[in-house]
Design a protein around this motif. Structure first.
Motif, PDB file in Angstrom:
ATOM      1  N   ASP A 193      23.726   7.462  34.923  1.00  0.00           N
ATOM      2  CA  ASP A 193      24.925   6.837  35.466  1.00  0.00           C
ATOM      3  C   ASP A 193      26.089   7.830  35.423  1.00  0.00           C
ATOM      4  N   PRO A 194      26.811   7.976  36.526  1.00  0.00           N
ATOM      5  CA  PRO A 194      27.943   8.920  36.544  1.00  0.00           C
ATOM      6  C   PRO A 194      28.966   8.650  35.445  1.00  0.00           C
ATOM      7  N   ARG A 195      29.152   7.386  35.072  1.00  0.00           N
ATOM      8  CA  ARG A 195      30.099   7.058  33.995  1.00  0.00           C
ATOM      9  C   ARG A 195      29.614   7.613  32.657  1.00  0.00           C
ATOM     10  N   TYR A 196      28.301   7.593  32.446  1.00  0.00           N
ATOM     11  CA  TYR A 196      27.723   8.135  31.216  1.00  0.00           C
ATOM     12  C   TYR A 196      27.991   9.636  31.134  1.00  0.00           C
ATOM     13  N   LEU A 197      27.779  10.333  32.237  1.00  0.00           N
ATOM     14  CA  LEU A 197      28.043  11.771  32.279  1.00  0.00           C
ATOM     15  C   LEU A 197      29.529  12.051  32.065  1.00  0.00           C
ATOM     16  N   THR A 198      30.389  11.256  32.668  1.00  0.00           N
ATOM     17  CA  THR A 198      31.833  11.415  32.486  1.00  0.00           C
ATOM     18  C   THR A 198      32.212  11.235  31.023  1.00  0.00           C
ATOM     19  N   ASN A 199      31.622  10.256  30.368  1.00  0.00           N
ATOM     20  CA  ASN A 199      31.909  10.032  28.947  1.00  0.00           C
ATOM     21  C   ASN A 199      31.436  11.201  28.086  1.00  0.00           C
ATOM     22  N   ILE A 200      30.317  11.794  28.453  1.00  0.00           N
ATOM     23  CA  ILE A 200      29.834  12.972  27.722  1.00  0.00           C
ATOM     24  C   ILE A 200      30.806  14.132  27.914  1.00  0.00           C
ATOM     25  N   GLU A 201      31.226  14.347  29.164  1.00  0.00           N
ATOM     26  CA  GLU A 201      32.097  15.480  29.489  1.00  0.00           C
ATOM     27  C   GLU A 201      33.513  15.312  28.951  1.00  0.00           C
ATOM     28  N   ASN A 202      34.077  14.142  29.127  1.00  0.00           N
ATOM     29  CA  ASN A 202      35.502  13.961  28.859  1.00  0.00           C
ATOM     30  C   ASN A 202      35.836  13.257  27.547  1.00  0.00           C
ATOM     31  N   LYS A 203      34.945  12.430  27.062  1.00  0.00           N
ATOM     32  CA  LYS A 203      35.264  11.642  25.869  1.00  0.00           C
ATOM     33  C   LYS A 203      34.446  12.052  24.655  1.00  0.00           C
ATOM     34  N   GLY A 204      33.599  13.075  24.822  1.00  0.00           N
ATOM     35  CA  GLY A 204      32.831  13.564  23.684  1.00  0.00           C
ATOM     36  C   GLY A 204      31.682  12.674  23.255  1.00  0.00           C
ATOM     37  N   GLN A 205      31.261  11.754  24.131  1.00  0.00           N
ATOM     38  CA  GLN A 205      30.125  10.901  23.785  1.00  0.00           C
ATOM     39  C   GLN A 205      28.888  11.786  23.625  1.00  0.00           C
TER      40      GLN A 205
END
Length: 85
Positions: free
Chosen positions: A5-17
């Motif tokens: 999911d693009p949101r999952y990737l965004t969270n990894i990239e931007n929120k440090g998930q």
């Protein structure tokens, strides 16, 4: 490309998930980066990401291409030797 999911990737990239182990594996495989760079100190790295990426490109070179690459490498070595004098 790795079907997350693009949101999952965004969270990894931007929120440090933290990604799952499978997602981490898929990302480093897709991007051809070295996991060692993230987990091991610089002094114990065997191959950097840049070296792996370059080796991947060289694997597809012809013998004529390799002659050119060898000349470039020789030039770099020689310029460093001159710089040290």
């Amino acid at each position: 490309m790795i079907e997350i999911d693009p949101r999952y990737l965004t969270n990894i990239e931007n929120k440090g998930q933290h990604p799952s182990l499978q997602v981490l594996y898929d990302l480093v495989s897709l991007l051809n980066v070295s996991v060692d760079e993230f987990f091991l100190p610089a002094s114990s790295q065997v191959k950097s990401t840049k070296r792996r990426q370059l080796e991947n490109k060289i694997d597809n070179f012809t013998d004529a291409d390799l002659v050119i690459m060898e000349s470039v490498a020789d030039g770099i070595v020689k310029s460093k030797e001159v710089g040290e004098m």
